[in-house]
Motif scaffolding. Structure first.
Motif, PDB file in Angstrom:
ATOM      1  N   THR A   1       4.619 -16.509  -4.443  1.00 35.91           N
ATOM      2  CA  THR A   1       4.226 -15.113  -4.576  1.00 35.91           C
ATOM      3  C   THR A   1       2.710 -14.985  -4.615  1.00 35.91           C
ATOM      4  OG1 THR A   1       4.495 -13.130  -5.937  1.00 35.91           O
ATOM      5  CG2 THR A   1       4.255 -15.217  -7.100  1.00 35.91           C
ATOM      6  N   GLY A   2       2.187 -13.798  -4.315  1.00 36.92           N
ATOM      7  CA  GLY A   2       0.757 -13.561  -4.362  1.00 36.92           C
ATOM      8  C   GLY A   2       0.225 -13.542  -5.796  1.00 36.92           C
TER       9      GLY A   2
ATOM     10  N   GLU B   1      -5.465 -17.039  -0.539  1.00 36.68           N
ATOM     11  CA  GLU B   1      -4.405 -16.039  -0.346  1.00 36.68           C
ATOM     12  C   GLU B   1      -4.818 -15.054   0.734  1.00 36.68           C
ATOM     13  OE1 GLU B   1      -2.017 -12.558  -2.846  1.00 36.68           O
ATOM     14  OE2 GLU B   1      -2.945 -14.228  -3.932  1.00 36.68           O
ATOM     15  N   GLY B   2      -3.901 -14.768   1.658  1.00 34.77           N
ATOM     16  CA  GLY B   2      -4.165 -13.777   2.690  1.00 34.77           C
ATOM     17  C   GLY B   2      -5.375 -14.085   3.545  1.00 34.77           C
TER      18      GLY B   2
ATOM     19  N   GLY C   1       2.333 -16.630   3.679  1.00 35.05           N
ATOM     20  CA  GLY C   1       2.515 -15.858   2.453  1.00 35.05           C
ATOM     21  C   GLY C   1       2.405 -16.715   1.211  1.00 35.05           C
TER      22      GLY C   1
ATOM     23  N   ALA D   1       0.412 -17.948  -2.401  1.00 33.74           N
ATOM     24  CA  ALA D   1      -0.954 -18.259  -2.804  1.00 33.74           C
ATOM     25  C   ALA D   1      -1.062 -19.724  -3.188  1.00 33.74           C
ATOM     26  CB  ALA D   1      -1.376 -17.381  -3.978  1.00 33.74           C
TER      27      ALA D   1
END
Length: 387
Positions: free
Chosen positions: A251-252, A289-290, A341, A343
């Motif tokens: 998850t982020g 992340e991202g 996707g 992190a």
């Protein structure tokens, strides 16, 4: 050292096949692809360490292989109790290393355990698996890894001297060159036993297996079950290399991290690693992340260990299910895992001495807090739990 004892080891008998083809890593770093390639060798140690299939079939398979290999001569037992000196030569980041340690039985009784320092929390699922495996096979298949105090370097000097003769076995596997020396001369056994006797031992790798050996002894007490197979290395050995273990979350974490720490954008992953290394904040971390690479420096830490992994466990990663986290010592691999996707959280490196200090200060740290390289392989020597 708390109750470090010699033992009569079982070893692969010499054949035309190189010993390196019989070796495998510890169970917890064998992925599906590696398992498949290892099982292509009919008498690889993976058939004892991590057989194919599910419970209870895999435990029965390991038990069967252990019995068969002892009966048909695949394995031979040494005539007298011994310590087994293992020398490993390897290269990391372009630098050559030599590490020397001793395979011995490390005490697991309540008294002996007082001088054994764990530093990572364990999980119930892998403990249940290893406990069933040790009960089925009645042997220590893979050694745990312990690091003991050697302030005056006397252990290093003794191990170097004992490793000057002709090795009983040599092997090459995964870029590591191994030499195994059988230390069974009474004077050498006495000298090594005396040297190890007063030392504390930090568990570097194998927390689940040590805990399972303690439980196995409680359930089935015997002289042999009083100890577990352990690879013991002096803490000042120049070949002792420990890497940080980076976390990858499904998850982020960006929003949460922004509330807890000052985030500084970095050019790329290499730049992030450089900035993380240079940061004077012991709890600093990297966040990928991202497509962004960020250096995080917590505003408040509330920790006493001086290790980032404690802060991460208490704050940034708190509440995330164990199954939602994976681990790697490679920053580039961590970045690749989050391209679709999630992190990646990069961890600062730290010396062995700081791990011991942290464990004494706060007790158990989160799982996978360290990554000692190379992992001590399975298959050089096995330790029977029967007379």
């Amino acid at each position: 050292m708390p109750d470090a004892r010699p033992f009569r080891g079982w070893r692969f008998a010499p054949t035309r096949e190189p010993l390196g083809s019989r070796l495998c890593p510890p169970y917890d770093v064998i992925g599906p692809a590696l398992a498949k390639s290892l099982r292509a060798v009919k008498k690889n140690a993976v058939y004892l360490e991590l057989p194919a299939g599910e419970a209870p079939a895999k435990y029965a398979a390991a038990k069967s292989a252990w019995a068969k290999w002892r009966a048909d001569g695949t394995l031979r037992r040494d005539a007298a109790p011994a310590f087994y000196l293992v020398e490993e030569r390897f290269t990391h980041a372009g630098r050559a290393y030599t590490r020397r340690g001793v395979l011995a039985g490390l005490g697991v009784t309540p008294q002996a355990s007082k001088l054994v320092i764990p530093h990572e929390r364990t999980l119930s699922k892998p403990k249940a698996d290893r406990l069933r495996m040790i009960a089925a096979v009645s042997a220590n298949v893979s050694p745990i890894f312990g690091v003991f105090e050697d302030k005056n370097r006397s252990a290093q000097a003794l191990l170097k001297r004992l490793g000057r003769g002709r090795p009983a076995a040599t092997a090459s596997a995964k870029g590591v060159q191994y030499k195994v020396f059988i230390i069974n001369a009474p004077a050498d056994v006495k000298a090594l036993s005396r040297l190890l006797a007063p030392r504390e031992c930090l568990i570097a790798d194998g927390h689940h297996r040590y805990s399972c050996a303690q439980e196995h002894f409680r359930r089935r007490p015997s002289k042999e079950a009083e100890a577990v197979l352990c690879y013991l290395v002096p803490d000042g050995d120049p070949g002792l290399v420990v890497l940080p273990t980076h976390r990858v979350a499904a998850t982020g974490l960006l929003d949460r991290a922004g509330r807890m720490a000052a985030l500084k954008p970095q050019k790329d992953v290499k730049g992030l690693v450089k900035a993380l290394t240079a940061s004077k904040n012991p709890y600093a971390f990297g966040l990928i992340e991202g497509g962004a690479a960020l250096l995080g420096e917590p505003r408040k830490n509330g920790c006493r260990s001086g290790l980032c992994v404690e802060w991460l466990g208490k704050h940034l990663l708190s509440g995330i299910a164990p199954d939602a986290l994976s681990y790697t010592p490679d920053p580039a691999e961590a970045a690749r895992r989050v391209e679709a996707g999630g992190a990646a959280v990069l961890v600062k490196s730290f010396p062995v001495a700081q791990v011991r200090k942290a464990a004494k200060a706060v007790g158990l740290l989160p799982q996978k807090s360290t990554y000692f390289i190379p992992k001590i392989v399975t298959g050089l020597v096995f330790r029977d739990l029967r007379p």
